[in-house]
Design an enzyme around this catalytic site. Sequence first.
Site, PDB file in Angstrom:
ATOM      1  N   ARG A 279      -5.223  19.339   0.204  1.00 51.75           N
ATOM      2  CA  ARG A 279      -6.000  19.452  -1.041  1.00 51.75           C
ATOM      3  C   ARG A 279      -7.224  20.340  -0.838  1.00 51.75           C
ATOM      4  NH1 ARG A 279      -6.619  13.194  -1.142  1.00 51.75           N
ATOM      5  NH2 ARG A 279      -4.478  12.684  -0.595  1.00 51.75           N
TER       6      ARG A 279
ATOM      7  N   ASN B  20       0.867  -1.180   0.000  1.00 53.98           N
ATOM      8  CA  ASN B  20       0.000   0.000   0.000  1.00 53.98           C
ATOM      9  C   ASN B  20       0.903   1.228   0.000  1.00 53.98           C
ATOM     10  OD1 ASN B  20      -1.804   2.036   0.561  1.00 53.98           O
ATOM     11  ND2 ASN B  20      -2.873   0.914   2.170  1.00 53.98           N
TER      12      ASN B  20
ATOM     13  N   HIS C 244     -10.757   6.004  -1.356  1.00 48.62           N
ATOM     14  CA  HIS C 244     -10.875   5.390  -0.021  1.00 48.62           C
ATOM     15  C   HIS C 244     -11.839   4.194  -0.017  1.00 48.62           C
ATOM     16  CE1 HIS C 244      -9.667   9.522   1.816  1.00 48.62           C
ATOM     17  NE2 HIS C 244      -8.606   8.728   1.751  1.00 48.62           N
TER      18      HIS C 244
ATOM     19  N   ARG D  67      -2.683  -2.017  -3.449  1.00 46.19           N
ATOM     20  CA  ARG D  67      -3.742  -1.006  -3.407  1.00 46.19           C
ATOM     21  C   ARG D  67      -3.505   0.011  -4.525  1.00 46.19           C
ATOM     22  NH1 ARG D  67      -4.042   4.386  -0.036  1.00 46.19           N
ATOM     23  NH2 ARG D  67      -5.974   5.138  -0.932  1.00 46.19           N
TER      24      ARG D  67
ATOM     25  N   GLU E 237      -8.014  -2.152   5.790  1.00 47.03           N
ATOM     26  CA  GLU E 237      -7.827  -2.180   4.333  1.00 47.03           C
ATOM     27  C   GLU E 237      -7.021  -3.391   3.871  1.00 47.03           C
ATOM     28  OE1 GLU E 237      -6.479   1.851   4.868  1.00 47.03           O
ATOM     29  OE2 GLU E 237      -7.660   2.475   3.137  1.00 47.03           O
TER      30      GLU E 237
END
Length: 398
Positions: free
Chosen positions: A235, A10, A179, A91, A384
Amino acid sequence: MPSLPVLVLNSGSSSIKFSVYEAGDGERNKLFEGAVDGIGTDLGKFWIKDATGKRLVDQTPALPTRAVAFELVAKALNSEEFPTPAAIGHRMVCGGPTVLENQRITPELIDEMERYTAFAPLHTPIAVYIMREAARLFPGVPNFVCLDSYFHRTMPEVATHMPIPEEYSAMGVRRFGAHGISYESIVYQLQPNVPEKLIVAHLGNGASISAIRKGKCIDTSMGLTPTGGLISGTRTGDIDPGVLVFILHKIAEKTTSAVEAANQLEIGANKKSGLLGVSGVSNDMRDLREAIKAGNAKARLAVDKFTWTIAKWIGSFVAELGGLDMLVFTGGIGENDIDSRAEICAGLGALGIVLDAKRNNVRGPAVISAEDSPVTVRVIPPAEDLMIVNHVVRLMGE
Ligand code: AMP
Protein backbone atom coordinates in the site's frame (compact mmCIF):
# COMPACT_ATOMS: atom_id res chain seq x y z
CA MET A 1 -18.49 -16.14 34.88
CA PRO A 2 -17.60 -19.88 34.69
CA SER A 3 -14.79 -20.91 32.32
CA LEU A 4 -16.09 -21.11 28.77
CA PRO A 5 -14.45 -21.81 25.42
CA VAL A 6 -14.21 -18.61 23.37
CA LEU A 7 -13.36 -18.82 19.68
CA VAL A 8 -11.47 -15.90 18.12
CA LEU A 9 -11.65 -15.41 14.34
CA ASN A 10 -9.22 -13.08 12.63
CA SER A 11 -9.49 -12.99 8.86
CA GLY A 12 -7.11 -11.46 6.34
CA SER A 13 -7.44 -11.14 2.59
CA SER A 14 -6.08 -14.66 2.01
CA SER A 15 -6.12 -16.28 5.44
CA ILE A 16 -8.33 -17.01 8.43
CA LYS A 17 -6.52 -17.28 11.75
CA PHE A 18 -8.30 -18.58 14.81
CA SER A 19 -7.73 -19.56 18.41
CA VAL A 20 -9.78 -21.07 21.20
CA TYR A 21 -9.35 -19.82 24.77
CA GLU A 22 -10.84 -21.13 27.94
CA ALA A 23 -11.92 -17.92 29.60
CA GLY A 24 -13.59 -17.11 32.88
CA ASP A 25 -13.20 -14.62 35.71
CA GLY A 26 -9.56 -13.62 35.36
CA GLU A 27 -8.72 -16.89 33.62
CA ARG A 28 -7.37 -17.01 30.07
CA ASN A 29 -5.96 -20.32 28.82
CA LYS A 30 -5.21 -20.73 25.17
CA LEU A 31 -6.35 -24.25 24.21
CA PHE A 32 -5.77 -24.27 20.46
CA GLU A 33 -4.75 -22.06 17.61
CA GLY A 34 -4.75 -22.54 13.90
CA ALA A 35 -5.10 -21.02 10.46
CA VAL A 36 -6.17 -21.62 6.91
CA ASP A 37 -3.79 -19.79 4.65
CA GLY A 38 -3.52 -19.45 0.88
CA ILE A 39 -7.20 -18.84 0.08
CA GLY A 40 -7.57 -18.67 -3.70
CA THR A 41 -4.80 -21.21 -4.33
CA ASP A 42 -4.61 -24.97 -5.01
CA LEU A 43 -2.10 -25.54 -2.27
CA GLY A 44 -3.40 -23.94 0.88
CA LYS A 45 -2.33 -24.69 4.42
CA PHE A 46 -4.64 -25.75 7.23
CA TRP A 47 -3.23 -26.42 10.67
CA ILE A 48 -4.35 -26.54 14.27
CA LYS A 49 -2.01 -26.96 17.22
CA ASP A 50 -2.67 -27.31 20.91
CA ALA A 51 -1.23 -25.23 23.75
CA THR A 52 1.93 -27.36 23.83
CA GLY A 53 2.54 -26.75 20.14
CA LYS A 54 1.51 -30.29 19.09
CA ARG A 55 0.00 -30.28 15.60
CA LEU A 56 -3.52 -31.74 15.68
CA VAL A 57 -4.29 -30.88 12.07
CA ASP A 58 -1.70 -30.37 9.35
CA GLN A 59 -3.10 -30.38 5.82
CA THR A 60 -2.41 -28.82 2.43
CA PRO A 61 -5.92 -28.61 0.95
CA ALA A 62 -7.01 -26.79 -2.19
CA LEU A 63 -8.65 -23.56 -1.03
CA PRO A 64 -10.37 -22.20 -4.11
CA THR A 65 -12.72 -19.93 -2.13
CA ARG A 66 -13.10 -18.45 1.33
CA ALA A 67 -16.26 -20.59 1.67
CA VAL A 68 -14.21 -23.79 1.34
CA ALA A 69 -11.62 -22.39 3.75
CA PHE A 70 -14.08 -21.44 6.48
CA GLU A 71 -16.07 -24.68 6.15
CA LEU A 72 -12.85 -26.57 6.92
CA VAL A 73 -12.35 -24.54 10.09
CA ALA A 74 -15.99 -24.81 11.19
CA LYS A 75 -16.11 -28.57 10.52
CA ALA A 76 -12.95 -29.18 12.51
CA LEU A 77 -14.07 -26.99 15.42
CA ASN A 78 -17.52 -28.58 15.43
CA SER A 79 -15.99 -32.07 15.79
CA GLU A 80 -15.83 -33.89 19.11
CA GLU A 81 -12.11 -33.24 19.51
CA PHE A 82 -12.77 -29.58 20.24
CA PRO A 83 -15.07 -27.91 22.76
CA THR A 84 -18.05 -26.17 21.18
CA PRO A 85 -17.46 -22.43 21.54
CA ALA A 86 -19.68 -20.61 24.02
CA ALA A 87 -18.97 -17.32 22.26
CA ILE A 88 -17.15 -16.11 19.17
CA GLY A 89 -15.12 -12.90 18.86
CA HIS A 90 -14.44 -11.43 15.42
CA ARG A 91 -11.70 -8.98 14.55
CA MET A 92 -12.97 -6.19 12.32
CA VAL A 93 -10.78 -3.38 11.00
CA CYS A 94 -13.46 -0.70 10.70
CA GLY A 95 -17.25 -0.84 11.12
CA GLY A 96 -17.87 2.58 9.59
CA PRO A 97 -18.93 5.84 11.27
CA THR A 98 -21.92 4.43 13.16
CA VAL A 99 -20.26 1.31 14.59
CA LEU A 100 -17.52 2.51 16.93
CA GLU A 101 -18.09 0.24 19.93
CA ASN A 102 -17.32 -3.46 20.34
CA GLN A 103 -20.66 -5.23 20.65
CA ARG A 104 -22.82 -8.30 20.02
CA ILE A 105 -23.34 -9.02 16.34
CA THR A 106 -26.82 -9.01 14.81
CA PRO A 107 -27.76 -9.41 11.13
CA GLU A 108 -28.59 -5.68 11.05
CA LEU A 109 -25.18 -4.77 12.46
CA ILE A 110 -23.43 -6.82 9.77
CA ASP A 111 -25.48 -5.06 7.07
CA GLU A 112 -24.56 -1.67 8.53
CA MET A 113 -20.84 -2.46 8.69
CA GLU A 114 -20.93 -3.87 5.15
CA ARG A 115 -22.11 -0.49 3.86
CA TYR A 116 -18.61 0.78 4.62
CA THR A 117 -16.61 -1.96 2.90
CA ALA A 118 -14.66 0.76 1.08
CA PHE A 119 -13.19 1.87 4.43
CA ALA A 120 -11.19 -1.41 4.64
CA PRO A 121 -11.55 -2.96 1.20
CA LEU A 122 -9.03 -5.78 1.74
CA HIS A 123 -10.46 -6.83 5.10
CA THR A 124 -14.21 -6.12 5.37
CA PRO A 125 -15.58 -8.46 2.67
CA ILE A 126 -14.10 -11.60 4.22
CA ALA A 127 -14.82 -10.43 7.79
CA VAL A 128 -18.55 -9.89 7.18
CA TYR A 129 -18.74 -13.13 5.20
CA ILE A 130 -17.29 -15.02 8.17
CA MET A 131 -19.63 -13.29 10.63
CA ARG A 132 -22.63 -14.52 8.64
CA GLU A 133 -21.17 -18.00 8.20
CA ALA A 134 -20.26 -18.28 11.91
CA ALA A 135 -23.89 -17.51 12.82
CA ARG A 136 -25.02 -20.25 10.42
CA LEU A 137 -22.41 -22.91 11.27
CA PHE A 138 -22.44 -22.34 15.06
CA PRO A 139 -26.18 -21.86 15.65
CA GLY A 140 -27.16 -20.30 18.96
CA VAL A 141 -23.61 -19.17 19.81
CA PRO A 142 -23.35 -15.40 20.44
CA ASN A 143 -20.94 -13.53 18.17
CA PHE A 144 -19.17 -10.28 19.08
CA VAL A 145 -17.32 -7.76 16.93
CA CYS A 146 -14.01 -6.29 18.13
CA LEU A 147 -12.95 -3.28 16.11
CA ASP A 148 -9.44 -2.08 15.38
CA SER A 149 -10.88 1.43 15.30
CA TYR A 150 -12.08 1.02 18.93
CA PHE A 151 -8.68 1.86 20.44
CA HIS A 152 -8.47 5.02 18.33
CA ARG A 153 -11.84 6.37 19.43
CA THR A 154 -10.04 8.55 22.02
CA MET A 155 -8.32 10.62 19.32
CA PRO A 156 -9.30 14.29 19.46
CA GLU A 157 -11.35 15.80 16.64
CA VAL A 158 -8.33 17.70 15.37
CA ALA A 159 -6.80 14.28 14.58
CA THR A 160 -9.90 12.52 13.29
CA HIS A 161 -11.34 15.31 11.14
CA MET A 162 -10.21 15.42 7.51
CA PRO A 163 -9.54 18.66 5.63
CA ILE A 164 -12.40 18.12 3.18
CA PRO A 165 -15.78 19.73 2.46
CA GLU A 166 -18.60 19.00 4.91
CA GLU A 167 -20.48 17.00 2.28
CA TYR A 168 -17.64 14.42 2.26
CA SER A 169 -17.39 14.37 6.05
CA ALA A 170 -21.14 13.69 6.12
CA MET A 171 -20.44 10.49 4.12
CA GLY A 172 -18.52 9.21 7.14
CA VAL A 173 -15.09 10.20 5.85
CA ARG A 174 -12.73 10.76 8.81
CA ARG A 175 -9.62 9.18 10.28
CA PHE A 176 -10.36 5.88 12.07
CA GLY A 177 -6.91 4.29 12.29
CA ALA A 178 -6.27 0.54 12.31
CA HIS A 179 -4.21 -2.13 14.15
CA GLY A 180 -6.05 -0.89 17.26
CA ILE A 181 -6.34 -4.32 18.86
CA SER A 182 -2.56 -4.72 18.58
CA TYR A 183 -1.98 -1.29 20.20
CA GLU A 184 -4.47 -2.06 22.92
CA SER A 185 -2.63 -5.32 23.61
CA ILE A 186 0.72 -3.52 23.96
CA VAL A 187 -0.76 -1.08 26.49
CA TYR A 188 -2.35 -4.07 28.28
CA GLN A 189 0.98 -5.88 28.45
CA LEU A 190 2.73 -2.78 29.84
CA GLN A 191 0.29 -2.52 32.75
CA PRO A 192 0.59 -1.46 35.51
CA ASN A 193 3.56 0.68 34.39
CA VAL A 194 2.20 2.19 31.20
CA PRO A 195 4.52 5.08 30.33
CA GLU A 196 2.87 8.48 30.05
CA LYS A 197 4.34 9.25 26.62
CA LEU A 198 4.40 6.15 24.45
CA ILE A 199 4.86 5.51 20.72
CA VAL A 200 4.08 2.05 19.33
CA ALA A 201 5.13 1.08 15.80
CA HIS A 202 3.16 -1.89 14.45
CA LEU A 203 5.32 -2.92 11.51
CA GLY A 204 3.96 -5.91 9.62
CA ASN A 205 2.83 -6.43 6.06
CA GLY A 206 0.49 -3.58 6.96
CA ALA A 207 2.33 -0.93 8.96
CA SER A 208 1.18 1.87 11.24
CA ILE A 209 2.33 3.88 14.24
CA SER A 210 0.45 5.45 17.15
CA ALA A 211 1.03 8.15 19.75
CA ILE A 212 -0.41 7.12 23.11
CA ARG A 213 -0.72 9.33 26.19
CA LYS A 214 -1.49 7.66 29.53
CA GLY A 215 -2.66 4.55 27.69
CA LYS A 216 -5.02 6.42 25.36
CA CYS A 217 -4.48 6.96 21.66
CA ILE A 218 -4.05 10.61 20.68
CA ASP A 219 -2.93 10.08 17.09
CA THR A 220 -2.23 7.32 14.60
CA SER A 221 -0.83 7.13 11.09
CA MET A 222 -3.60 5.26 9.27
CA GLY A 223 -6.55 7.32 8.14
CA LEU A 224 -9.97 6.49 6.75
CA THR A 225 -8.52 3.23 5.44
CA PRO A 226 -5.42 1.12 6.09
CA THR A 227 -4.03 2.55 2.83
CA GLY A 228 -3.01 5.78 4.61
CA GLY A 229 -0.04 6.56 6.86
CA LEU A 230 3.19 4.59 6.61
CA ILE A 231 4.27 2.88 3.42
CA SER A 232 3.22 -0.79 3.79
CA GLY A 233 3.98 -4.05 1.98
CA THR A 234 1.70 -3.30 -0.97
CA ARG A 235 0.00 0.00 0.00
CA THR A 236 1.09 3.55 -0.73
CA GLY A 237 0.68 5.07 2.70
CA ASP A 238 0.15 8.83 2.71
CA ILE A 239 0.53 10.28 -0.74
CA ASP A 240 -0.19 13.59 -2.41
CA PRO A 241 -3.90 13.24 -3.35
CA GLY A 242 -3.04 14.91 -6.66
CA VAL A 243 -1.19 11.70 -7.61
CA LEU A 244 -4.43 9.70 -7.34
CA VAL A 245 -6.37 12.31 -9.32
CA PHE A 246 -3.70 12.33 -12.04
CA ILE A 247 -3.66 8.53 -12.29
CA LEU A 248 -7.46 8.39 -12.27
CA HIS A 249 -7.49 10.74 -15.26
CA LYS A 250 -4.95 8.50 -17.02
CA ILE A 251 -7.04 5.37 -16.33
CA ALA A 252 -10.20 7.23 -17.46
CA GLU A 253 -8.59 7.79 -20.89
CA LYS A 254 -8.84 4.01 -21.41
CA THR A 255 -12.18 3.16 -19.78
CA THR A 256 -15.58 4.79 -19.80
CA SER A 257 -16.71 3.02 -16.63
CA ALA A 258 -16.15 5.14 -13.52
CA VAL A 259 -16.50 2.04 -11.31
CA GLU A 260 -13.89 0.17 -13.34
CA ALA A 261 -11.53 3.16 -13.13
CA ALA A 262 -12.01 3.38 -9.35
CA ASN A 263 -11.38 -0.36 -8.99
CA GLN A 264 -8.17 -0.14 -11.01
CA LEU A 265 -6.95 2.75 -8.87
CA GLU A 266 -7.85 0.85 -5.70
CA ILE A 267 -5.82 -2.17 -6.81
CA GLY A 268 -2.91 0.09 -7.77
CA ALA A 269 -2.89 1.89 -4.41
CA ASN A 270 -3.58 -1.16 -2.21
CA LYS A 271 -2.00 -4.14 -3.90
CA LYS A 272 0.74 -2.92 -6.21
CA SER A 273 2.35 -0.04 -4.31
CA GLY A 274 4.39 0.25 -1.13
CA LEU A 275 7.50 -1.90 -0.70
CA LEU A 276 6.42 -4.07 -3.62
CA GLY A 277 5.78 -1.14 -5.95
CA VAL A 278 9.06 0.65 -5.21
CA SER A 279 11.27 -2.46 -5.20
CA GLY A 280 9.59 -4.39 -7.97
CA VAL A 281 10.84 -7.40 -5.97
CA SER A 282 8.49 -8.26 -3.12
CA ASN A 283 6.30 -6.91 -0.35
CA ASP A 284 8.07 -9.18 2.12
CA MET A 285 10.87 -7.70 4.23
CA ARG A 286 12.84 -10.96 4.26
CA ASP A 287 12.96 -11.00 0.44
CA LEU A 288 13.93 -7.33 0.39
CA ARG A 289 16.81 -7.89 2.81
CA GLU A 290 18.06 -10.72 0.58
CA ALA A 291 17.76 -8.50 -2.50
CA ILE A 292 19.66 -5.68 -0.75
CA LYS A 293 22.46 -8.12 0.09
CA ALA A 294 22.58 -9.02 -3.59
CA GLY A 295 22.99 -5.33 -4.46
CA ASN A 296 19.47 -4.53 -5.65
CA ALA A 297 19.22 -0.70 -5.57
CA LYS A 298 15.43 -0.60 -5.85
CA ALA A 299 15.02 -2.91 -2.88
CA ARG A 300 17.38 -0.59 -0.98
CA LEU A 301 15.28 2.43 -1.97
CA ALA A 302 12.02 0.72 -0.91
CA VAL A 303 13.38 -0.14 2.53
CA ASP A 304 14.96 3.32 2.91
CA LYS A 305 11.59 4.90 2.15
CA PHE A 306 10.00 2.63 4.76
CA THR A 307 12.45 3.42 7.57
CA TRP A 308 12.72 7.14 6.64
CA THR A 309 8.94 7.53 6.76
CA ILE A 310 8.72 5.82 10.14
CA ALA A 311 11.49 8.02 11.59
CA LYS A 312 9.59 11.11 10.40
CA TRP A 313 6.39 9.93 12.07
CA ILE A 314 8.25 9.23 15.29
CA GLY A 315 9.59 12.80 15.20
CA SER A 316 6.14 14.28 14.70
CA PHE A 317 4.63 12.14 17.45
CA VAL A 318 7.38 13.19 19.90
CA ALA A 319 6.36 16.79 19.14
CA GLU A 320 2.69 15.93 19.65
CA LEU A 321 3.32 14.08 22.93
CA GLY A 322 5.69 16.78 24.16
CA GLY A 323 8.49 14.23 24.68
CA LEU A 324 8.79 10.48 24.83
CA ASP A 325 9.24 7.84 27.54
CA MET A 326 9.05 4.64 25.51
CA LEU A 327 9.10 3.42 21.93
CA VAL A 328 7.75 -0.09 21.25
CA PHE A 329 8.25 -2.11 18.07
CA THR A 330 5.73 -4.84 17.26
CA GLY A 331 4.41 -6.76 14.21
CA GLY A 332 6.40 -9.19 12.01
CA ILE A 333 9.02 -6.61 10.98
CA GLY A 334 9.05 -4.80 14.33
CA GLU A 335 9.67 -8.06 16.18
CA ASN A 336 12.10 -9.69 13.78
CA ASP A 337 13.86 -7.29 11.46
CA ILE A 338 16.89 -6.15 13.42
CA ASP A 339 18.12 -3.96 10.56
CA SER A 340 14.82 -2.06 10.22
CA ARG A 341 14.84 -1.18 13.91
CA ALA A 342 18.47 -0.06 13.70
CA GLU A 343 17.88 1.99 10.54
CA ILE A 344 14.76 3.69 11.94
CA CYS A 345 16.49 4.66 15.18
CA ALA A 346 19.87 5.58 13.65
CA GLY A 347 19.07 9.28 13.31
CA LEU A 348 16.87 9.68 16.38
CA GLY A 349 19.57 10.29 19.00
CA ALA A 350 18.47 13.94 19.25
CA LEU A 351 15.06 12.69 20.42
CA GLY A 352 16.68 10.60 23.15
CA ILE A 353 16.31 7.32 21.26
CA VAL A 354 19.57 5.36 21.44
CA LEU A 355 19.69 1.65 20.61
CA ASP A 356 22.21 -0.82 21.94
CA ALA A 357 23.41 -2.79 18.91
CA LYS A 358 23.97 -5.96 20.95
CA ARG A 359 20.59 -5.81 22.67
CA ASN A 360 18.92 -5.05 19.35
CA ASN A 361 20.39 -8.24 17.87
CA VAL A 362 17.31 -10.16 18.93
CA ARG A 363 14.01 -11.57 17.68
CA GLY A 364 11.13 -11.42 20.13
CA PRO A 365 10.48 -9.54 23.35
CA ALA A 366 13.38 -7.47 24.71
CA VAL A 367 14.56 -4.07 25.84
CA ILE A 368 16.83 -2.90 23.02
CA SER A 369 17.79 0.64 24.07
CA ALA A 370 21.20 1.52 25.48
CA GLU A 371 21.55 1.64 29.26
CA ASP A 372 21.81 5.46 29.20
CA SER A 373 19.17 6.05 26.49
CA PRO A 374 16.68 8.66 27.75
CA VAL A 375 13.92 6.78 25.93
CA THR A 376 13.39 3.07 26.58
CA VAL A 377 12.99 1.09 23.37
CA ARG A 378 11.29 -2.29 23.55
CA VAL A 379 10.15 -5.13 21.32
CA ILE A 380 6.80 -6.60 22.40
CA PRO A 381 4.80 -9.08 20.33
CA PRO A 382 1.10 -8.20 20.07
CA ALA A 383 -1.54 -10.29 21.86
CA GLU A 384 -4.56 -9.50 19.72
CA ASP A 385 -6.51 -12.70 20.36
CA LEU A 386 -6.20 -12.26 24.11
CA MET A 387 -7.61 -8.73 23.80
CA ILE A 388 -10.56 -10.03 21.77
CA VAL A 389 -11.24 -12.67 24.43
CA ASN A 390 -11.13 -9.96 27.11
CA HIS A 391 -13.73 -7.93 25.21
CA VAL A 392 -15.94 -10.97 24.61
CA VAL A 393 -15.88 -11.90 28.31
CA ARG A 394 -16.71 -8.28 29.28
CA LEU A 395 -19.54 -8.05 26.75
CA MET A 396 -21.01 -11.42 27.77
CA GLY A 397 -21.16 -10.16 31.35
CA GLU A 398 -23.11 -7.01 30.39
P1 AMP B 1 2.97 -9.58 9.83
O1 AMP B 1 2.07 -8.92 8.84
O2 AMP B 1 2.93 -8.93 11.19
O3 AMP B 1 2.85 -11.07 9.88
O4 AMP B 1 4.48 -9.30 9.32
C1 AMP B 1 4.91 -9.73 8.06
C2 AMP B 1 6.26 -9.04 7.76
O5 AMP B 1 7.21 -9.42 8.77
C3 AMP B 1 6.86 -9.44 6.42
O6 AMP B 1 7.38 -8.31 5.75
C4 AMP B 1 7.99 -10.36 6.83
O7 AMP B 1 9.06 -10.34 5.92
C5 AMP B 1 8.42 -9.76 8.14
N1 AMP B 1 9.20 -10.73 8.90
C6 AMP B 1 8.74 -11.85 9.49
N2 AMP B 1 9.78 -12.55 10.01
C7 AMP B 1 10.91 -11.85 9.73
C8 AMP B 1 12.32 -12.03 9.98
N3 AMP B 1 12.76 -13.10 10.64
N4 AMP B 1 13.17 -11.08 9.54
C9 AMP B 1 12.73 -10.02 8.86
N5 AMP B 1 11.43 -9.78 8.58
C10 AMP B 1 10.53 -10.68 9.01
